[in-house]
Motif scaffolding. Sequence first.
Motif, PDB file in Angstrom:
ATOM      1  N   THR A  86     -26.681  22.759 -33.240  1.00  0.00           N
ATOM      2  CA  THR A  86     -27.372  21.353 -31.453  1.00  0.00           C
ATOM      3  C   THR A  86     -28.504  21.420 -32.607  1.00  0.00           C
ATOM      4  O   THR A  86     -29.679  20.565 -31.989  1.00  0.00           O
ATOM      5  CB  THR A  86     -27.299  22.596 -30.394  1.00  0.00           C
ATOM      6  OG1 THR A  86     -27.477  23.455 -30.909  1.00  0.00           O
ATOM      7  CG2 THR A  86     -25.978  22.544 -30.139  1.00  0.00           C
ATOM      8  N   ALA A  87     -29.060  22.819 -32.728  1.00  0.00           N
ATOM      9  CA  ALA A  87     -31.055  22.846 -33.576  1.00  0.00           C
ATOM     10  C   ALA A  87     -31.123  21.744 -34.396  1.00  0.00           C
ATOM     11  O   ALA A  87     -32.164  21.136 -34.402  1.00  0.00           O
ATOM     12  CB  ALA A  87     -31.731  24.080 -33.850  1.00  0.00           C
ATOM     13  N   MET A  94     -28.863  18.878 -34.900  1.00  0.00           N
ATOM     14  CA  MET A  94     -29.217  17.444 -34.343  1.00  0.00           C
ATOM     15  C   MET A  94     -30.463  17.242 -33.319  1.00  0.00           C
ATOM     16  O   MET A  94     -31.442  16.140 -33.336  1.00  0.00           O
ATOM     17  CB  MET A  94     -27.965  16.852 -33.730  1.00  0.00           C
ATOM     18  CG  MET A  94     -26.711  16.770 -34.150  1.00  0.00           C
ATOM     19  SD  MET A  94     -25.570  17.305 -33.876  1.00  0.00           S
ATOM     20  CE  MET A  94     -25.571  14.855 -32.530  1.00  0.00           C
ATOM     21  N   ALA A  95     -31.029  17.923 -33.150  1.00  0.00           N
ATOM     22  CA  ALA A  95     -32.416  18.178 -31.900  1.00  0.00           C
ATOM     23  C   ALA A  95     -32.960  18.259 -32.727  1.00  0.00           C
ATOM     24  O   ALA A  95     -34.055  16.974 -32.321  1.00  0.00           O
ATOM     25  CB  ALA A  95     -31.929  18.795 -30.183  1.00  0.00           C
ATOM     26  N   THR A 103     -31.297  27.080 -29.062  1.00  0.00           N
ATOM     27  CA  THR A 103     -32.323  27.726 -28.835  1.00  0.00           C
ATOM     28  C   THR A 103     -33.273  26.950 -29.207  1.00  0.00           C
ATOM     29  O   THR A 103     -32.845  25.902 -29.461  1.00  0.00           O
ATOM     30  CB  THR A 103     -32.625  28.458 -29.599  1.00  0.00           C
ATOM     31  OG1 THR A 103     -32.461  28.142 -30.932  1.00  0.00           O
ATOM     32  CG2 THR A 103     -31.172  30.071 -29.668  1.00  0.00           C
ATOM     33  N   THR A 120     -35.169  25.083 -33.009  1.00  0.00           N
ATOM     34  CA  THR A 120     -35.040  23.126 -32.765  1.00  0.00           C
ATOM     35  C   THR A 120     -36.225  23.349 -33.783  1.00  0.00           C
ATOM     36  O   THR A 120     -36.905  21.981 -34.339  1.00  0.00           O
ATOM     37  CB  THR A 120     -35.051  22.753 -31.229  1.00  0.00           C
ATOM     38  OG1 THR A 120     -33.544  23.299 -31.023  1.00  0.00           O
ATOM     39  CG2 THR A 120     -34.914  20.901 -31.436  1.00  0.00           C
TER      40      THR A 120
END
Lengths: 313, 299
Positions: B112-113, B115-116, B173, B177
Motif C-alpha cells: 500500500t505504501a 502504490m500510494a 502506514t 508512504t
Amino acid sequence: MATVTAPAVTSAPPAPGNRRRLGPPDRVGWLFILPNLVGVALFTFVPLVSVVILAFTDWNLVSGLGGIEFIGVDNFTNVLADPLFWGSVGRTVVYAGVSVPLTVLLGMALALALDRDIPGRGALRAVFFMPYIVSTVAIGMTWLMLMNPSSGLVNQVLGAFGLTDLPGWFASSYWALPALIVIAIWSGMGYAAVIYLSALQDAPTDLYEAAEMDGAGPWRRFRTITWPSLLPTTVFLLVTLFIGTSQGFGLVALLTAGGPGDATTVLSFYMYQTGFQFYRFGYAAAIGMVTFVGVLALTLAMWRAQRGKALND
Amino acid sequence: MTDATLTRVPARTAAAPRANLTPRQRRARRNRWLWGIPLWLLALAFLAPFAWMVSTSLKSNLDAFTIPMQWIPDPAQWDSYVEVLTGENSILPAFANSVIVAVARVLGEVLTATMAGYAFARLHFRGRDKIFLAYLATSIIPAQLLLVPRFIYFQQLSLYDTLLALILPGMFTVLGTFLMRQFFVAQPAAFAEAARIDGANEWQIFWRLYLPMATPVISALGILAFVWSWNDYETPLVLISSPEVYTLPLSLTGFADEQGALAPNLSMAASVVSIIPVLIVFLLLQKRFVQALTHTGIK
C-alpha cells in the motif's frame, strides 16, 4: 524507539498553467492511494479525531459506550493541577534531557572515530549498532539481571574495583532513573553513530585539505568544518530521539513499572497507567494531548534555533 | 568476532609493500591501530551484555547465580533451550504469532505504501496535496496517543486480543508512504510521458517502469517494517491479553520477575531465540537497513 519522523518534503513539480498535460485522469491517482488511504483513515485519522473528543469526556471502560459524559475542559484543568502529572513531567525532562544529548554527543564521537581508517570498521559498526535492533524486552531483561543489586554483573564489576556501598539500581528510588538512562544511551549510541557516519560521507573533503594546507589544527578543522556540516544531522537526531524517548514506555513498563514508588513514572508511562491500568480514558487522552503540545512546542523551538544558526539556509 | 575480522584489511588501504612507505604512510598505518585498539575495547564492553545473555542461557539455573560469574559455562548445556522451546511455557506459539504478524504487516505496508507513494509523487489528481498535508500532519503525532482510541475500537469491533489488532494498523502506514514518495519524486517524469505516448496504461507504467527502479527502497522499507513489527512490545502490551495470542516480546517477560531473579537461564535462552531472526536480517542486509534508516528523515 521512535518511528515518528518529519521528513523534509520536496514538493513534486506542479502541473503547468493549463493544469493538465498528457496524463491519466484523476480517478487513476485515487485508485493508487485508495488502499493506503482507507487504512490510514480508519486506523489513524479517525482515532486521532476520537482522541481529541475523548479528552473532553469522562469515561471508563466499565460504563460502556453509553456511559460517555462530556465534561468540557475539566480534564485539562485537572491535568494541569495534577501533582503526579508535573512530577512525571520533571522525570521526563531529566530522563530525556540527560540521555538524548549524551547519546547524540557520544554517537558523534563514535562516528568520527569510526570514520577513520581502522581495522575491522564494518564489524565495529555492526557491534555498536546491535543494541538498536534488538528488542526492548530482550535488552530490558538482560539489563534487569545485569543490574540486580546482589547477584548482578554490574555490581560485581564495581565491587572488583573496590567500590563499596553499591547502587541498588532498579530497587532504589534514587538509582532507578539513572539506570534507565544508562540503558537508553547504550542502545541509542550506535544508531546515532550510524546516522552521523552517513552524514560524514558527504563531508566537504576538499575543504579539509585546504584547511590543512593553511595550517589549521584538528580541533580548528572540527569546529569550523565538521561541526557546521553535521548540524542538520545533530538537530534531526536530537528531535527524533527526544520524541522517541519522551514517548516510549516499554522499557519503563518492563523494568520498573514506574517504581520504586513513582521514581521512574515518566509522562508516557503515566499516560499508559491512567489509560490501561485505571481505565480512565478521557484523562489519559488529555495527558496525551498536553504532552503532545509540549513536545511539539519544544521541537519547533529546536528547528527554529537551527534555522537561525544554519549558515546558508 | 573471529580473528579474520580483526586482520582483514579494509578496501581503502591498498596493502603497499613495506619497503617504499613514505613516513606519512607509516604514520597512518600506526594510527590505524592507535585508534583501532581503544575502539575494539569499547566494542567488547558494548557486547558484554550480549555475551552475558548467551553465556547465561547455556548454564544451569544454579550456575547462573554463581558469584563471581563465569563467562564460559562449565558444563555448557542446552537444557534451557530445550525447555523454552518444548516445555510447558514454550515460546514457539508466540514465535509463530510474531511471524504471522510481521509477514502480514510487511506485505501490507510495502504494497500500500509503494502504490500510494507513487501516486503522491508521480500522478496528478484533485485533492492530492491536501491529503498529503493531512498525512504530513499525522506523522508528528505520537503513536502512543493512538493506543487509547485504537484499544476502544478494537474492543467495540471484537478484535481486541486478536492478531488482527496488531496487524491491521501496521499494514497502512504514513511513514512508509513518505519513504516511497521521497524516492519516486526524485525519479524522472520523462519515462512515464514517453510510455503514455506509446500507449501504455498507468498500471503498466507503474509496474514495469517505476517499480523495478524502486526495489532497493522497497526492500529497505520491508526490512524496517519487519524489525519494527518483530520488536514491538507496547502495542501487544495494550491490545493482547490471552497467552495464546502473545507475540514473542510478551512471552519473554514470563521468564523474569521485576527483581530479575526468576530463572535467568530460561529467560536468556528465550531472548537469544527471539533475537536470532532480526540478527540474521540485519547481518545479511546491514547496508540496506542503514540506508533505510538514514532515509527516514534526513536528505
